[in-house]
Scaffold this motif. Structure first.
Motif, PDB file in Angstrom:
ATOM      1  N   UNK A   1       0.886  -1.162   0.000  1.00  0.00           N
ATOM      2  CA  UNK A   1       0.000   0.000   0.000  1.00  0.00           C
ATOM      3  C   UNK A   1       0.920   1.207   0.000  1.00  0.00           C
ATOM      4  N   UNK A   2       0.838   2.025  -1.042  1.00  0.00           N
ATOM      5  CA  UNK A   2       1.812   3.120  -1.134  1.00  0.00           C
ATOM      6  C   UNK A   2       1.197   4.400  -1.680  1.00  0.00           C
ATOM      7  N   UNK A   3       1.888   5.481  -1.372  1.00  0.00           N
ATOM      8  CA  UNK A   3       1.525   6.782  -1.919  1.00  0.00           C
ATOM      9  C   UNK A   3       2.241   6.894  -3.257  1.00  0.00           C
ATOM     10  N   UNK A   4       1.499   7.200  -4.314  1.00  0.00           N
ATOM     11  CA  UNK A   4       2.082   7.260  -5.654  1.00  0.00           C
ATOM     12  C   UNK A   4       2.580   8.663  -5.968  1.00  0.00           C
ATOM     13  N   UNK A   5       1.696   9.670  -5.810  1.00  0.00           N
ATOM     14  CA  UNK A   5       2.123  11.048  -6.054  1.00  0.00           C
ATOM     15  C   UNK A   5       1.119  12.035  -5.484  1.00  0.00           C
ATOM     16  N   UNK A   6       1.608  13.264  -5.310  1.00  0.00           N
ATOM     17  CA  UNK A   6       0.777  14.364  -4.830  1.00  0.00           C
ATOM     18  C   UNK A   6       0.583  15.357  -5.968  1.00  0.00           C
ATOM     19  N   UNK A   7      -0.466  16.130  -5.869  1.00  0.00           N
ATOM     20  CA  UNK A   7      -0.698  17.165  -6.868  1.00  0.00           C
ATOM     21  C   UNK A   7      -1.730  18.165  -6.386  1.00  0.00           C
ATOM     22  N   UNK A   8      -2.080  19.049  -7.281  1.00  0.00           N
ATOM     23  CA  UNK A   8      -3.058  20.069  -6.946  1.00  0.00           C
ATOM     24  C   UNK A   8      -3.906  20.327  -8.186  1.00  0.00           C
ATOM     25  N   UNK A   9      -5.180  20.577  -7.968  1.00  0.00           N
ATOM     26  CA  UNK A   9      -6.089  20.896  -9.071  1.00  0.00           C
ATOM     27  C   UNK A   9      -6.973  22.058  -8.626  1.00  0.00           C
ATOM     28  N   UNK A  10      -7.930  22.413  -9.455  1.00  0.00           N
ATOM     29  CA  UNK A  10      -8.856  23.488  -9.107  1.00  0.00           C
ATOM     30  C   UNK A  10      -9.646  23.145  -7.845  1.00  0.00           C
ATOM     31  N   UNK A  11      -9.817  21.872  -7.572  1.00  0.00           N
ATOM     32  CA  UNK A  11     -10.538  21.426  -6.373  1.00  0.00           C
ATOM     33  C   UNK A  11      -9.644  21.433  -5.133  1.00  0.00           C
ATOM     34  N   UNK A  12      -8.337  21.582  -5.312  1.00  0.00           N
ATOM     35  CA  UNK A  12      -7.420  21.601  -4.177  1.00  0.00           C
ATOM     36  C   UNK A  12      -6.366  20.506  -4.284  1.00  0.00           C
ATOM     37  N   UNK A  13      -5.589  20.339  -3.227  1.00  0.00           N
ATOM     38  CA  UNK A  13      -4.525  19.334  -3.258  1.00  0.00           C
ATOM     39  C   UNK A  13      -5.104  17.914  -3.236  1.00  0.00           C
ATOM     40  N   UNK A  14      -4.357  16.986  -3.824  1.00  0.00           N
ATOM     41  CA  UNK A  14      -4.769  15.583  -3.847  1.00  0.00           C
ATOM     42  C   UNK A  14      -3.548  14.678  -3.724  1.00  0.00           C
ATOM     43  N   UNK A  15      -3.798  13.445  -3.301  1.00  0.00           N
ATOM     44  CA  UNK A  15      -2.762  12.421  -3.217  1.00  0.00           C
ATOM     45  C   UNK A  15      -3.312  11.148  -3.837  1.00  0.00           C
ATOM     46  N   UNK A  16      -2.549  10.593  -4.760  1.00  0.00           N
ATOM     47  CA  UNK A  16      -2.927   9.329  -5.401  1.00  0.00           C
ATOM     48  C   UNK A  16      -2.241   8.191  -4.658  1.00  0.00           C
ATOM     49  N   UNK A  17      -3.041   7.197  -4.241  1.00  0.00           N
ATOM     50  CA  UNK A  17      -2.530   6.018  -3.540  1.00  0.00           C
ATOM     51  C   UNK A  17      -2.743   4.790  -4.414  1.00  0.00           C
ATOM     52  N   UNK A  18      -2.008   3.735  -4.100  1.00  0.00           N
ATOM     53  CA  UNK A  18      -2.140   2.493  -4.846  1.00  0.00           C
ATOM     54  C   UNK A  18      -2.010   1.309  -3.902  1.00  0.00           C
ATOM     55  N   UNK A  19      -2.805   0.287  -4.139  1.00  0.00           N
ATOM     56  CA  UNK A  19      -2.704  -0.983  -3.425  1.00  0.00           C
ATOM     57  C   UNK A  19      -2.318  -2.024  -4.471  1.00  0.00           C
ATOM     58  N   UNK A  20      -1.278  -2.797  -4.166  1.00  0.00           N
ATOM     59  CA  UNK A  20      -0.819  -3.856  -5.074  1.00  0.00           C
ATOM     60  C   UNK A  20      -1.119  -5.191  -4.411  1.00  0.00           C
ATOM     61  N   UNK A  21      -1.761  -6.093  -5.156  1.00  0.00           N
ATOM     62  CA  UNK A  21      -2.082  -7.394  -4.572  1.00  0.00           C
ATOM     63  C   UNK A  21      -1.002  -8.423  -4.921  1.00  0.00           C
ATOM     64  N   UNK A  22      -1.192  -9.635  -4.460  1.00  0.00           N
ATOM     65  CA  UNK A  22      -0.226 -10.709  -4.665  1.00  0.00           C
ATOM     66  C   UNK A  22      -0.026 -11.096  -6.112  1.00  0.00           C
ATOM     67  N   UNK A  23      -0.942 -10.705  -6.990  1.00  0.00           N
ATOM     68  CA  UNK A  23      -0.816 -10.982  -8.424  1.00  0.00           C
ATOM     69  C   UNK A  23      -0.266  -9.787  -9.188  1.00  0.00           C
ATOM     70  N   UNK A  24       0.202  -8.777  -8.446  1.00  0.00           N
ATOM     71  CA  UNK A  24       0.732  -7.533  -9.022  1.00  0.00           C
ATOM     72  C   UNK A  24      -0.352  -6.676  -9.677  1.00  0.00           C
ATOM     73  N   UNK A  25      -1.630  -6.933  -9.388  1.00  0.00           N
ATOM     74  CA  UNK A  25      -2.712  -6.059  -9.864  1.00  0.00           C
ATOM     75  C   UNK A  25      -2.721  -4.818  -8.985  1.00  0.00           C
ATOM     76  N   UNK A  26      -2.971  -3.653  -9.601  1.00  0.00           N
ATOM     77  CA  UNK A  26      -2.957  -2.375  -8.885  1.00  0.00           C
ATOM     78  C   UNK A  26      -4.375  -1.809  -8.810  1.00  0.00           C
ATOM     79  N   UNK A  27      -4.660  -1.268  -7.631  1.00  0.00           N
ATOM     80  CA  UNK A  27      -5.949  -0.636  -7.374  1.00  0.00           C
ATOM     81  C   UNK A  27      -5.644   0.776  -6.875  1.00  0.00           C
ATOM     82  N   UNK A  28      -5.987   1.790  -7.667  1.00  0.00           N
ATOM     83  CA  UNK A  28      -5.686   3.179  -7.309  1.00  0.00           C
ATOM     84  C   UNK A  28      -6.851   3.803  -6.572  1.00  0.00           C
TER      85      UNK A  28
END
Length: 169
Positions: free
Chosen positions: A12-39
């Motif tokens: 479970x990791x933080x991928x990146x931070x950013x900012x948009x018109x709605x404000x700051x955001x952080x993209x996270x990702x969960x990687x499972x045992x099959x290397x599938x990613x869920x953002x």
């Protein structure tokens, strides 16, 4: 449409931070045992996923053109057959009786002792090499490696080794 799955949470990791018109955001990702990613963008989902790293989890996610988006995560109920996680080496070792694990450690220790003995005598020039000396050196290297492996593999503990108190173990 939401889908459900039971997965092993590898990361479970933080991928990146950013900012948009709605404000700051952080993209996270969960990687499972099959290397599938869920953002996802949820800090609470990230905290829950981070707490479940190395464990089985029940997840809900949605699939779209950008990939899989995590919408829920919780620890999976224990099921029959739960054991060490595959890919760690513990899975195979966990399936063997302790005597079999010790046999594997002994074989590994002997291979290492043979290699170390060979190196030792290639670089030793001051003593006469006799079969008794080769055996003594090899047994020393074997004993050291075997104890190291069995301690790391939790197949033996210090209290399992008898000592007579006089330095002659």
């Amino acid at each position: 449409m939401s889908e459900k799955a039971t997965v092993l949470v590898s990361e479970a990791k933080k991928v990146k931070d950013g900012s948009s018109a709605k404000g700051p955001w952080t993209l996270y990702s969960v990687v499972d045992g099959n290397e599938d990613r869920y953002s996802h963008f949820s800090e609470s989902l990230h905290s829950a996923a981070a707490a479940l790293q190395g464990k089985r989890a029940e997840i809900e996610y949605e699939t779209n053109d950008r990939g899989k988006t995590l919408t829920a995560i919780k620890e999976a109920a224990a099921s029959n057959g739960d054991g060490p996680k595959p890919g760690t080496g513990e899975y195979v070792t966990g399936q063997k009786p302790q005597i079999e694990a010790r046999r594997i450690f002994a074989s590994t220790a002997q291979n290492a002792a043979n290699a170390l003995t060979d190196i030792y005598f290639k670089h030793m020039t001051s003593r006469e090499v006799t079969p008794a000396l080769v055996l003594e050196v090899n047994q020393h290297f074997f004993s050291e490696r075997f104890l190291e492996l069995t301690r790391k593999g939790d197949a033996i503990r210090d209290e399992d080794i008898p000592f007579d108190g006089g330095g002659n173990g």
